[in-house]
Write an enzyme that holds these catalytic residues in place. Structure first.
Site, PDB file in Angstrom:
ATOM      1  N   ASP A  76      94.563 106.065  -8.876  1.00 26.13           N
ATOM      2  CA  ASP A  76      93.071 106.779  -9.302  1.00 26.13           C
ATOM      3  C   ASP A  76      93.452 108.249  -8.725  1.00 26.13           C
ATOM      4  OD1 ASP A  76      90.849 107.344  -9.993  1.00 26.13           O
ATOM      5  OD2 ASP A  76      89.794 106.405  -8.567  1.00 26.13           O
ATOM      6  N   ASP A 107      82.958 111.093  -1.498  1.00 25.46           N
ATOM      7  CA  ASP A 107      83.021 110.540  -2.970  1.00 25.46           C
ATOM      8  C   ASP A 107      82.061 109.189  -3.142  1.00 25.46           C
ATOM      9  OD1 ASP A 107      84.720 110.405  -5.536  1.00 25.46           O
ATOM     10  OD2 ASP A 107      85.180 108.320  -4.709  1.00 25.46           O
ATOM     11  N   GLU A 125      78.448 113.023  -3.623  1.00 27.60           N
ATOM     12  CA  GLU A 125      78.600 112.637  -5.022  1.00 27.60           C
ATOM     13  C   GLU A 125      78.060 111.338  -5.512  1.00 27.60           C
ATOM     14  OE1 GLU A 125      81.587 111.595  -8.538  1.00 27.60           O
ATOM     15  OE2 GLU A 125      81.515 110.425  -6.485  1.00 27.60           O
TER      16      GLU A 125
HETATM   17  C1  BGC Z   1      85.861 110.337  -8.706  1.00 24.87           C
HETATM   18  C2  BGC Z   1      86.869 110.002  -9.530  1.00 24.87           C
HETATM   19  C3  BGC Z   1      87.280 108.353  -8.914  1.00 24.87           C
HETATM   20  C4  BGC Z   1      86.101 107.596  -8.552  1.00 24.87           C
HETATM   21  C5  BGC Z   1      86.575 106.537  -7.754  1.00 24.87           C
HETATM   22  C6  BGC Z   1      84.676 109.322  -8.483  1.00 24.87           C
HETATM   23  O1  BGC Z   1      83.654 109.911  -7.914  1.00 24.87           O
HETATM   24  O2  BGC Z   1      85.425 111.894  -9.047  1.00 24.87           O
HETATM   25  O3  BGC Z   1      87.888 110.546  -9.942  1.00 24.87           O
HETATM   26  O4  BGC Z   1      87.902 107.964  -9.925  1.00 24.87           O
HETATM   27  O5  BGC Z   1      85.197 108.438  -7.674  1.00 24.87           O
HETATM   28  O6  BGC Z   1      86.933 107.006  -6.537  1.00 24.87           O
END
Ligand code: BGC
Length: 533
Positions: free
Chosen positions: A61, A201, A243
């Site tokens: 990822d 994240d 995020e």
């Molecule tokens: C990131 C993605 C990622 C996902 C899982 C998201 O918030 O922006 O790019 O695939 O988290 O980690």
């Protein structure tokens, strides 16, 4: 100097180290290469760089699958290279935040390997296991196109493990206090090194609970408050950014009472900016901001037009999603999960009027904006690459081999070389010398914003125009007032605005002024930032 916290007024720049500059000829960008480009980043007028995951990873990822939280991916260099990058950025007055992936790690992380191999390992309980795939069935699947379930059976472990994203990314178990301690130590490791904060994240999914959708749970907020306490007590002045792709009312708890995140991404506004521009109707923007509650003092929203992921359409209705796909993703290959895998400039048909209007809108609405690397020169996408890789291609520096990104024979992904967006003509070197280029317009817009406290973090008040296609609002900070006016349609229109005093447009390089008492007329997609004296 303003007395506001730095992140409330900053402009951020999202940097993918892999894509930026390859210093050692292996076809992959690295920290040494990025150091050479810091002056360029500074020249954009931004204040802070967000570095995407740079940790050891099998890259299933793109690094959001972390195999070691305190190391550096060898492709990118060493910890010393990272430190050199950080110091070089700081020496130029640029701050640096990094991605912190708290929710999950990689299946290759030593914790997961130990956990799956031994039921009695202390690491077993770092993950979420079950004998059946039925638990927590209220949780939606995020990577819908590829994952049939949030549970995957692990033969070695003899149980199912829980994952909200790819099956190669087992979720960490936040019911286990040892996981809290591990994660807090990861924070300390990087903050001790001097980074200015984290983009945390995927934070809504830390805990799961039966009978809920396992998002935004109170216990998740409790842990996040613990993270904030650590920052306040041990690293004051650093920032944590959430995020969380959620509706505004669900985002509010991520600020807590000013005791959780300093900054939260505002996802829902993003698709509405595109909707308003395409439909020539400002209503979606006004409605979503009306639905956005006030946030605690010292907090801030973070905004963006595009980033490294698909343009997400999770925060719109099913009808709106369908409309957005029809309008902005006519080729089915452009669609991915609940979104659109395209870059900014192709989404706007390479039309500079629309590009300017959307950027000016984005840079004058409330929030701390993030620019995504490459969008400042209008880079294109490659929809034929897998997953989201088509918007993560090498930065186009020049017309030289591999766009001046690398001297290798083969780069980690091909450079863009189609007729319209080829690096042969679309690159930094070519745009440096063209006053009217995307690059120089980006610099101009960012500088114009940075010069006005009202635009950086002032209040917002809507101004009535009498036309659905003409959006106007006033930003104000003390005596500094800027009236922002946008024609969202492709036809010329009267703006409904009659200045009381002569006004100067900050967006026109020749500082065009508008006389008092005369209604302002707008050409198609015209935008104005009127400095009110
Ligand atoms: C990131 C993605 C990622 C996902 C899982 C998201 O918030 O922006 O790019 O695939 O988290 O980690």
């Amino acid at each position: 100097m303003s007395d506001k916290p730095w992140y409330q007024e900053a402009v951020f720049f999202e940097l993918n180290i892999r894509a930026y500059r390859d210093s050692n000829g292996d076809g992959i960008g690295d920290f040494r290469g990025a150091i050479d480009k810091l002056d360029y980043i500074r020249s954009l007028g931004v204040d802070c760089i967000w570095v995407q995951p740079m940790y050891p990873s099998p890259l299933k990822d793109d690094g959001y699958d972390v195999a070691d939280y305190t190391g550096i991916l060898p492709d990118f260099g060493t910890l010393d290279d990272f430190r050199a990058f950080l110091d070089a950025a700081h020496a130029r007055g640029l701050r640096v935040v990094t991605d912190l992936v708290m929710n999950h790690c990689s299946e290759e992380h030593a914790w997961f390997q130990a956990a799956r191999q031994d039921r009695h390992s202390p690491y077993r309980d770092y993950f979420v296991w079950s004998d059946t795939p039925e638990k927590y069935s209220g949780a939606r699947i995020i990577f819908l196109d590829v994952e049939p379930s949030n549970w995957t059976y692990d033969e070695v472990a003899g149980q199912y493990f829980w994952h909200r994203f790819y099956a190669s990314q087992p979720d960490l178990n936040y019911e286990n206090p040892a996981v809290h301690e591990e994660m807090l130590n990861v924070l300390r490791f990087w903050l001790d090194m001097g980074i200015d904060g984290f983009r945390a994240d995927a934070v809504p999914y830390l805990y799961e609970r039966e009978g809920t959708n396992s998002e935004n749970l109170p216990e998740t907020h409790e842990f996040l408050k613990k993270v904030r306490r650590l920052v306040d007590e041990e690293y004051p002045g650093r920032v944590i950014i959430a995020e969380a792709n959620q509706w505004p009312e669900d985002l509010l708890p991520y600020f807590g009472d000013g005791d959780e995140f300093h900054v939260c991404f505002h996802f829902p506004i993003m698709p509405r900016l595109f909707m308003a521009l395409k439909s020539g109707d400002k209503t979606p923007i006004i409605d979503i901001l009306a639905r956005t509650p006030p946030i605690p003092p010292g907090a801030q929203w973070m905004t963006f037009l595009r980033n490294h992921d698909e343009l997400t359409l999770e925060m719109v209705t099913p009808e709106e999603r369908q409309w957005m796909w029809e309008q902005y993703a006519p080729d089915p290959r452009m669609r991915l999960n609940m979104g659109i895998r395209r870059r900014l400039t192709p989404l706007l048909d390479n039309d500079k009027r629309r590009w300017l209007a959307l950027n000016a809108l984005f840079l004058s609405l409330p929030g701390t904006p993030i620019l995504y690397y490459g969008d400042e020169i209008g880079m294109g996408e490659n929809i034929w690459l897998d997953d989201r890789h088509g918007v993560r291609t090498p930065m186009q520096w020049s017309a030289a081999t591999n766009a001046g990104f690398s001297e290798a024979e083969k780069t980690y992904q091909p450079v863009i070389d189609d007729a319209e967006y080829s690096y042969r003509h679309l690159n930094v070197a070519a745009q440096e010398t063209d006053a009217n280029s995307y690059l120089n317009w980006t610099r101009y817009l960012v500088a114009a914003r940075q010069a006005q406290p009202a635009l950086r973090a002032g209040t917002l008040a809507w101004v009535e125009t009498g036309h659905a296609a003409v959006l106007a609002f006033r930003r104000a900070e003390g005596d500094n007032r800027v009236l922002c006016v946008f024609n969202l349609s492709d036809t010329a229109r009267p703006s409904g605005i009659i200045p009381a005093t002569t006004q100067t447009d900050l967006l026109s390089r020749d500082k065009r002024s508008f006389p008092a008492g005369e209604e302002i007329h707008l050409s198609p997609y015209e935008c104005l930032w009127l400095l009110e004296n």
